[in-house]
Design a protein around this motif. Structure first.
Motif, PDB file in Angstrom:
ATOM      1  N   LYS A 295      -8.962   8.965   8.391  1.00  0.00           N
ATOM      2  CA  LYS A 295      -9.520   9.538   7.228  1.00  0.00           C
ATOM      3  C   LYS A 295      -8.346   9.608   6.240  1.00  0.00           C
ATOM      4  O   LYS A 295      -8.742  10.223   5.097  1.00  0.00           O
ATOM      5  CB  LYS A 295      -9.752  11.143   7.576  1.00  0.00           C
ATOM      6  CG  LYS A 295     -10.866  11.327   8.649  1.00  0.00           C
ATOM      7  CD  LYS A 295     -12.309  10.810   8.346  1.00  0.00           C
ATOM      8  CE  LYS A 295     -13.368  10.960   9.430  1.00  0.00           C
ATOM      9  NZ  LYS A 295     -14.553  10.342   9.237  1.00  0.00           N
ATOM     10  N   ARG A 296      -7.450   8.933   6.321  1.00  0.00           N
ATOM     11  CA  ARG A 296      -6.285   8.709   5.313  1.00  0.00           C
ATOM     12  C   ARG A 296      -6.527   7.562   4.403  1.00  0.00           C
ATOM     13  O   ARG A 296      -6.889   6.554   4.907  1.00  0.00           O
ATOM     14  CB  ARG A 296      -5.130   8.818   5.784  1.00  0.00           C
ATOM     15  CG  ARG A 296      -4.590  10.217   6.493  1.00  0.00           C
ATOM     16  CD  ARG A 296      -3.189   9.957   6.900  1.00  0.00           C
ATOM     17  NE  ARG A 296      -2.686   8.997   7.791  1.00  0.00           N
ATOM     18  CZ  ARG A 296      -3.186   8.650   9.383  1.00  0.00           C
ATOM     19  NH1 ARG A 296      -3.389   9.603   9.942  1.00  0.00           N
ATOM     20  NH2 ARG A 296      -2.594   7.806  10.082  1.00  0.00           N
ATOM     21  N   GLN A 297      -6.265   7.702   3.252  1.00  0.00           N
ATOM     22  CA  GLN A 297      -6.384   6.447   2.110  1.00  0.00           C
ATOM     23  C   GLN A 297      -5.351   6.071   1.692  1.00  0.00           C
ATOM     24  O   GLN A 297      -4.273   6.698   1.227  1.00  0.00           O
ATOM     25  CB  GLN A 297      -7.206   6.931   0.861  1.00  0.00           C
ATOM     26  CG  GLN A 297      -8.648   7.503   1.251  1.00  0.00           C
ATOM     27  CD  GLN A 297      -9.456   8.123   0.056  1.00  0.00           C
ATOM     28  OE1 GLN A 297     -10.245   7.228  -0.410  1.00  0.00           O
ATOM     29  NE2 GLN A 297      -9.219   8.962  -0.300  1.00  0.00           N
ATOM     30  N   TYR A 298      -4.982   4.695   1.686  1.00  0.00           N
ATOM     31  CA  TYR A 298      -3.971   4.023   1.280  1.00  0.00           C
ATOM     32  C   TYR A 298      -4.174   2.966   0.201  1.00  0.00           C
ATOM     33  O   TYR A 298      -5.518   2.421  -0.118  1.00  0.00           O
ATOM     34  CB  TYR A 298      -3.124   3.376   2.388  1.00  0.00           C
ATOM     35  CG  TYR A 298      -2.702   4.174   3.471  1.00  0.00           C
ATOM     36  CD1 TYR A 298      -1.257   4.295   3.213  1.00  0.00           C
ATOM     37  CD2 TYR A 298      -3.477   4.419   4.316  1.00  0.00           C
ATOM     38  CE1 TYR A 298      -0.595   5.142   4.375  1.00  0.00           C
ATOM     39  CE2 TYR A 298      -2.817   5.356   5.299  1.00  0.00           C
ATOM     40  CZ  TYR A 298      -1.558   5.676   5.361  1.00  0.00           C
ATOM     41  OH  TYR A 298      -0.554   6.583   6.225  1.00  0.00           O
TER      42      TYR A 298
ATOM     43  N   GLY B 188      -3.384  13.709  -7.254  1.00  0.00           N
ATOM     44  CA  GLY B 188      -2.307  13.947  -8.530  1.00  0.00           C
ATOM     45  C   GLY B 188      -1.150  12.933  -8.435  1.00  0.00           C
ATOM     46  O   GLY B 188      -0.205  12.988  -9.385  1.00  0.00           O
ATOM     47  N   LEU B 189      -1.079  12.024  -7.403  1.00  0.00           N
ATOM     48  CA  LEU B 189      -0.142  10.895  -7.396  1.00  0.00           C
ATOM     49  C   LEU B 189      -0.080   9.944  -8.856  1.00  0.00           C
ATOM     50  O   LEU B 189      -1.025   9.459  -9.042  1.00  0.00           O
ATOM     51  CB  LEU B 189      -0.079  10.249  -6.233  1.00  0.00           C
ATOM     52  CG  LEU B 189       1.121   9.180  -5.724  1.00  0.00           C
ATOM     53  CD1 LEU B 189       1.989   9.898  -5.280  1.00  0.00           C
ATOM     54  CD2 LEU B 189       0.761   8.127  -4.958  1.00  0.00           C
ATOM     55  N   PRO B 190       1.022   9.957  -9.360  1.00  0.00           N
ATOM     56  CA  PRO B 190       1.015   9.195 -10.471  1.00  0.00           C
ATOM     57  C   PRO B 190       1.144   7.833 -10.113  1.00  0.00           C
ATOM     58  O   PRO B 190       1.353   7.052  -9.083  1.00  0.00           O
ATOM     59  CB  PRO B 190       2.463   9.583 -11.144  1.00  0.00           C
ATOM     60  CG  PRO B 190       3.339  10.037 -10.125  1.00  0.00           C
ATOM     61  CD  PRO B 190       2.405  10.587  -9.048  1.00  0.00           C
TER      62      PRO B 190
ATOM     63  N   TYR C   7       0.690  -1.169   0.054  1.00  0.00           N
ATOM     64  CA  TYR C   7      -0.211  -0.104  -0.007  1.00  0.00           C
ATOM     65  C   TYR C   7       1.096   1.386   0.092  1.00  0.00           C
ATOM     66  O   TYR C   7       1.592   1.483   0.575  1.00  0.00           O
ATOM     67  CB  TYR C   7      -0.856   0.099   1.305  1.00  0.00           C
ATOM     68  CG  TYR C   7      -2.178  -0.851   0.955  1.00  0.00           C
ATOM     69  CD1 TYR C   7      -3.337  -0.588   0.801  1.00  0.00           C
ATOM     70  CD2 TYR C   7      -2.199  -2.244   1.580  1.00  0.00           C
ATOM     71  CE1 TYR C   7      -4.250  -1.389   0.403  1.00  0.00           C
ATOM     72  CE2 TYR C   7      -3.233  -2.910   1.583  1.00  0.00           C
ATOM     73  CZ  TYR C   7      -4.293  -2.671   0.903  1.00  0.00           C
ATOM     74  OH  TYR C   7      -5.272  -3.322   0.715  1.00  0.00           O
ATOM     75  N   ARG C   8       0.293   2.474  -0.601  1.00  0.00           N
ATOM     76  CA  ARG C   8       0.962   3.705  -0.762  1.00  0.00           C
ATOM     77  C   ARG C   8      -0.066   4.624  -0.331  1.00  0.00           C
ATOM     78  O   ARG C   8      -1.225   4.604  -0.624  1.00  0.00           O
ATOM     79  CB  ARG C   8       1.500   4.005  -1.913  1.00  0.00           C
ATOM     80  CG  ARG C   8       2.565   3.001  -2.802  1.00  0.00           C
ATOM     81  CD  ARG C   8       2.511   3.215  -4.142  1.00  0.00           C
ATOM     82  NE  ARG C   8       3.027   4.477  -4.466  1.00  0.00           N
ATOM     83  CZ  ARG C   8       3.290   5.077  -5.670  1.00  0.00           C
ATOM     84  NH1 ARG C   8       2.826   4.324  -6.662  1.00  0.00           N
ATOM     85  NH2 ARG C   8       3.645   6.252  -6.062  1.00  0.00           N
ATOM     86  N   ARG C   9       0.494   5.797   0.441  1.00  0.00           N
ATOM     87  CA  ARG C   9      -0.447   6.639   0.630  1.00  0.00           C
ATOM     88  C   ARG C   9      -1.083   7.730  -0.467  1.00  0.00           C
ATOM     89  O   ARG C   9      -0.128   7.791  -1.101  1.00  0.00           O
ATOM     90  CB  ARG C   9       0.379   7.737   1.874  1.00  0.00           C
ATOM     91  CG  ARG C   9      -0.476   9.116   2.217  1.00  0.00           C
ATOM     92  CD  ARG C   9      -1.276   8.945   3.458  1.00  0.00           C
ATOM     93  NE  ARG C   9      -2.181  10.011   3.404  1.00  0.00           N
ATOM     94  CZ  ARG C   9      -1.750  11.137   4.529  1.00  0.00           C
ATOM     95  NH1 ARG C   9      -0.744  10.803   4.978  1.00  0.00           N
ATOM     96  NH2 ARG C   9      -2.320  12.147   4.631  1.00  0.00           N
ATOM     97  N   TRP C  10      -2.219   7.792  -0.525  1.00  0.00           N
ATOM     98  CA  TRP C  10      -2.752   8.550  -1.560  1.00  0.00           C
ATOM     99  C   TRP C  10      -2.574  10.072  -1.267  1.00  0.00           C
ATOM    100  O   TRP C  10      -3.119  10.428  -0.175  1.00  0.00           O
ATOM    101  CB  TRP C  10      -4.186   8.169  -1.767  1.00  0.00           C
ATOM    102  CG  TRP C  10      -4.845   9.063  -2.907  1.00  0.00           C
ATOM    103  CD1 TRP C  10      -4.627   9.058  -4.274  1.00  0.00           C
ATOM    104  CD2 TRP C  10      -5.761  10.178  -2.668  1.00  0.00           C
ATOM    105  NE1 TRP C  10      -5.266  10.086  -4.880  1.00  0.00           N
ATOM    106  CE2 TRP C  10      -5.967  10.683  -3.874  1.00  0.00           C
ATOM    107  CE3 TRP C  10      -6.251  10.814  -1.542  1.00  0.00           C
ATOM    108  CZ2 TRP C  10      -6.754  11.827  -4.127  1.00  0.00           C
ATOM    109  CZ3 TRP C  10      -7.032  11.851  -1.770  1.00  0.00           C
ATOM    110  CH2 TRP C  10      -7.569  12.612  -2.937  1.00  0.00           C
TER     111      TRP C  10
ATOM    112  N   VAL D  75      -7.246  -1.042  -4.960  1.00  0.00           N
ATOM    113  CA  VAL D  75      -7.811  -1.628  -3.487  1.00  0.00           C
ATOM    114  C   VAL D  75      -7.410  -0.617  -2.503  1.00  0.00           C
ATOM    115  O   VAL D  75      -6.236  -0.194  -2.539  1.00  0.00           O
ATOM    116  CB  VAL D  75      -6.901  -2.780  -3.140  1.00  0.00           C
ATOM    117  CG1 VAL D  75      -7.564  -3.542  -1.646  1.00  0.00           C
ATOM    118  CG2 VAL D  75      -7.398  -4.063  -4.184  1.00  0.00           C
ATOM    119  N   VAL D  76      -8.270  -0.129  -1.660  1.00  0.00           N
ATOM    120  CA  VAL D  76      -8.166   1.052  -0.789  1.00  0.00           C
ATOM    121  C   VAL D  76      -8.489   0.552   0.505  1.00  0.00           C
ATOM    122  O   VAL D  76      -9.243  -0.348   0.867  1.00  0.00           O
ATOM    123  CB  VAL D  76      -9.290   1.959  -1.253  1.00  0.00           C
ATOM    124  CG1 VAL D  76      -8.990   3.376  -0.372  1.00  0.00           C
ATOM    125  CG2 VAL D  76      -8.924   2.453  -2.645  1.00  0.00           C
TER     126      VAL D  76
END
Length: 234
Positions: A220-223, A174-176, A168-171, A214-215
């Motif tokens: 309140k942070r999305q990965y 504008g992230l590519p 998982y990466r923090r959203w 997949v989220v």
């Protein structure tokens, strides 16, 4: 929806949870309302406290009118909480061949043959498919130990942690690396999360899944992470 079979295991909050919500919440509300009514004269003098006109009115009225109104109004708020809580209750019925996830009068079945992993992610029950996608992610207050016992007892592949957690990466906007359209969906989902619009959050979760995204949430942070669709990496 599948037919209940002998040996199926049901995991839910039980009758005690319903009693707590439908008796406890209104009673607590009535007690709180009576307490606020008793303090209405003092509260009416607090410039920062909301509903100043209401408390001023309660303070002017005789006790035989003010107390039933104050207690009843907050008790009704307790009833509203009980309705919302009942609608959000999750019931999990685990069988050998499928699991039924039931909430708010609606149920969905997931076949055992489609599932390669089951685990608890915080307060969410998650079912994974062979490609690493999520077949289901349902939030609840059900105990992890009870869920684990129910699934393992029926021969399901329970795992103690998300096998894809490190992917998982923090959203951030504008992230590519995201599929076309996913960033806009994540922006909309962020707004829904902040406003606690749970039905919309779940709907957008499904829309992202159809794009191979997949989220998972931490507060309140999305990965996010990507999965394979139709055998092709995304």
């Amino acid at each position: 929806m599948s037919v209940r079979e002998p040996g199926d295991v049901v995991v839910d909050g039980g009758v005690g949870e319903l009693v707590l919500m439908w008796a406890g919440f209104p009673l607590l509300g009535a007690g709180l309302g009576a307490g606020l009514t008793a303090l209405s004269g003092w509260i009416a003098g607090l410039a920062w406290f909301p509903f100043q006109d209401v408390f001023a009115l309660l303070d002017r009225w005789p006790d035989q009118r003010s107390y039933p109104l104050g207690a009843g109004a907050v008790a009704l708020a307790g009833v509203a909480l009980a309705v919302a809580g009942t609608r959000e209750r999750l019931r999990v019925t685990v069988g050998r061949r499928s699991v039924e996830l039931h909430r708010d009068g609606h149920g969905r079945d997931v076949a055992r043959a489609e599932v390669t992993g089951v685990f608890a992610d915080g307060k969410a029950l998650v079912l994974l498919d062979a490609a690493g996608g999520e077949l289901a992610r349902e939030k609840s207050d059900l105990g992890v130990a009870r869920l684990r016992e129910a699934f393992t007892g029926q021969g399901w592949p329970w795992v103690d942690r998300d096998p894809h957690r490190d992917a998982y990466r923090r959203w951030v906007p504008g992230l590519p690396g995201l599929p076309t359209g996913a960033d806009a969906l994540l922006r909309a989902r962020e707004r829904a999360l902040k406003d606690s619009r749970d039905a919309e959050v779940r709907e957008l979760h499904g829309e992202l899944a159809r794009l191979g995204v997949v989220v998972r949430d931490e507060g309140k942070r999305q990965y996010w992470r990507l999965v394979h669709l139709d055998g092709e990496p995304r």
